[in-house]
Each structure stands twice: as structure tokens, then as C-alpha cells.
Design a protein around this motif. Structure first.
Motif, PDB file in Angstrom:
ATOM      1  N   CYS A  53       0.371  -2.511  -0.953  1.00  0.00           N
ATOM      2  CA  CYS A  53      -0.813  -3.291  -1.154  1.00  0.00           C
ATOM      3  C   CYS A  53      -2.227  -2.417  -1.082  1.00  0.00           C
ATOM      4  O   CYS A  53      -3.014  -2.581  -1.533  1.00  0.00           O
ATOM      5  CB  CYS A  53      -1.032  -4.287   0.129  1.00  0.00           C
ATOM      6  N   ILE A  60      -8.889  -8.925   4.693  1.00  0.00           N
ATOM      7  CA  ILE A  60      -7.685  -9.476   4.788  1.00  0.00           C
ATOM      8  C   ILE A  60      -7.949 -11.303   4.708  1.00  0.00           C
ATOM      9  O   ILE A  60      -7.196 -11.783   4.322  1.00  0.00           O
ATOM     10  CB  ILE A  60      -7.572  -9.333   6.292  1.00  0.00           C
ATOM     11  N   ARG A  72      -0.171 -10.475   5.889  1.00  0.00           N
ATOM     12  CA  ARG A  72      -1.168  -9.508   5.247  1.00  0.00           C
ATOM     13  C   ARG A  72      -1.788  -8.338   6.272  1.00  0.00           C
ATOM     14  O   ARG A  72      -1.771  -7.386   5.665  1.00  0.00           O
ATOM     15  CB  ARG A  72      -2.469 -10.592   5.152  1.00  0.00           C
TER      16      ARG A  72
END
Length: 218
Positions: A37, A57, A105
Motif C-alpha cells: 500500500c 486512512i 488499513r
């Protein structure tokens, strides 16, 4: 059958004497992970500068819900005799904080830095109210933690606007390459929220936070 075992208490932030008695390696450990990511440039920046910023986020509705939750939680803590600095190790008491700590996440971004075997060991709601007279002196996070080696990272999740006017977090770039710096134990007259002060930090190097609110996840 008798159980004569003793309950061992683990303090997230041990006392000064306990920390001094520990043999710790608190050097910076550069990340060498393959990013998913994050980008390779972000990992390179993290190794070089010591931090990453501007990573979103949560969506705006999500962060508003988090903000409303912490507003209510802060009211409850203060009503029960606590203060805005009392919500420490919050993931052990409050389910919603645990959910934030383990949000996939957040974990994915941390794993891009530390590797897949990640342990969330701390979560603190750090709220400095306006005009409370306190400050947070320049310090190195790793000097407070009973960890060795100090291959860890802090996720600084701002739930309010953080800007110069309300005293946002400050960080001295590349300061992590200096290794552990000498500090003095703070006196009551300093009104320091923490108990360590690195004198002339800009000359020696390091990081500070002042008024605003944040959830610190380690």
C-alpha cells in the motif's frame, strides 16, 4: 489442584528506575520490506527522514464518527475523576479503540514498514486541552518503551485539525539517525505531561507534540 502462579503485570511505560535497569537497543532499524500500500519512495523517505505524513486512512464520515466517540469518551473519563491524559492503554478497556488498533488499513501500512508479523502493543488517546498550562517537551518515544530492539512505529491519528495555530505535532527530520540522546528528568515546575526533557533539542535533534488531540497507536 492449587494454582500458586502469580499474575505478572506489564507496564506499557515502566518507571525511570526500571527503564535504566534494562539493557535496551533503541537504535533505528531501517525498513527493507517490499511495499504494497505504500510506495518505495515512501519507504525510502521513512528511512531517511524518520516519518511519513499525509496518509489518509479513514473517510470524512468515518473520522467524524471517531471524533464523536472520543468526545463522549473524554466526557465520561473526566466525569469519573480522570483528565485528558488519562486514556492510556485504551485498547485494553475500550472496544472501539481496539478496533482502531487492529483496523486492517492501519495494520497494512504498518506492516509495509515493520513486516507482516505485527503486534499492536499500545493505544493512547492524547488530548491536550486549550490553555491547560501543560506542554510536551522534546523527547524520543523509544526512550519510554520497554522494548529491545526498538523496531516499532507510532501511528499518529489526528482526529481534529492539526495546524500551527493549535500547536500541531512537530518532528525534527533525520533525528532518528542520532541514536539515543541525553535527557533530564522533568521537574514539576516544567508542567511537562511526560517526564523527560531533551534540552536544546533543535541543536541535538528530536520530536515534540503540543496542543491538539491524537490517538497514538504503537
Amino acid at each position: 489442584m492449587n494454582d500458586n502462579s502469580e499474575t505478572i503485570k506489564f507496564d506499557i511505560t515502566p518507571g525511570e528506575s526500571e527503564l535504566k535497569a534494562m539493557q535496551r537497543d533503541i537504535r533505528f532499524f531501517p525498513t527493507s520490506e517490499s511495499p504494497s500500500c505504500l510506495t518505495q519512495k515512501q519507504l525510502d523517505d521513512y528511512n531517511r527522514l524518520g516519518y511519513l505524513s499525509g496518509i489518509q486512512i479513514f473517510s470524512n464520515p468515518e473520522i467524524l464518527n471517531i471524533q464523536n466517540y472520543f468526545n463522549q469518551l473524554l466526557e465520561e473519563v473526566i466525569a469519573n475523576g480522570g483528565d485528558s491524559y488519562s486514556i492510556s492503554s485504551a485498547h485494553l478497556t475500550y472496544g472501539k479503540v481496539f478496533d482502531l488498533l487492529t483496523d486492517s488499513r492501519i495494520v497494512e501500512h504498518v506492516a509495509n514498514i515493520l513486516g507482516d508479523n505485527v503486534i499492536g502493543w499500545g493505544a493512547h488517546f492524547f488530548c491536550k486541552m486549550p490553555h491547560d498550562g501543560k506542554s510536551v517537551s522534546w523527547h524520543q518515544d523509544a526512550s519510554y518503551w520497554p522494548l529491545t530492539p526498538s523496531k516499532t512505529a507510532t501511528v499518529w491519528l489526528a482526529i481534529d485539525d492539526a495546524n500551527i495555530e493549535n500547536g500541531c505535532m512537530r518532528f525534527i527530520e533525520t533525528s532518528h539517525h542520532a541514536g539515543p540522546l541525553d535527557y533530564t528528568e522533568s521537574t514539576n515546575s516544567e508542567q511537562n505531561v511526560l517526564n523527560q526533557t531533551i534540552k536544546d533539542a533543535e541543536l541535538s535533534l528530536i520530536h515534540i507534540s503540543e496542543p491538539t488531540r491524537l490517538l497514538s497507536i504503537s
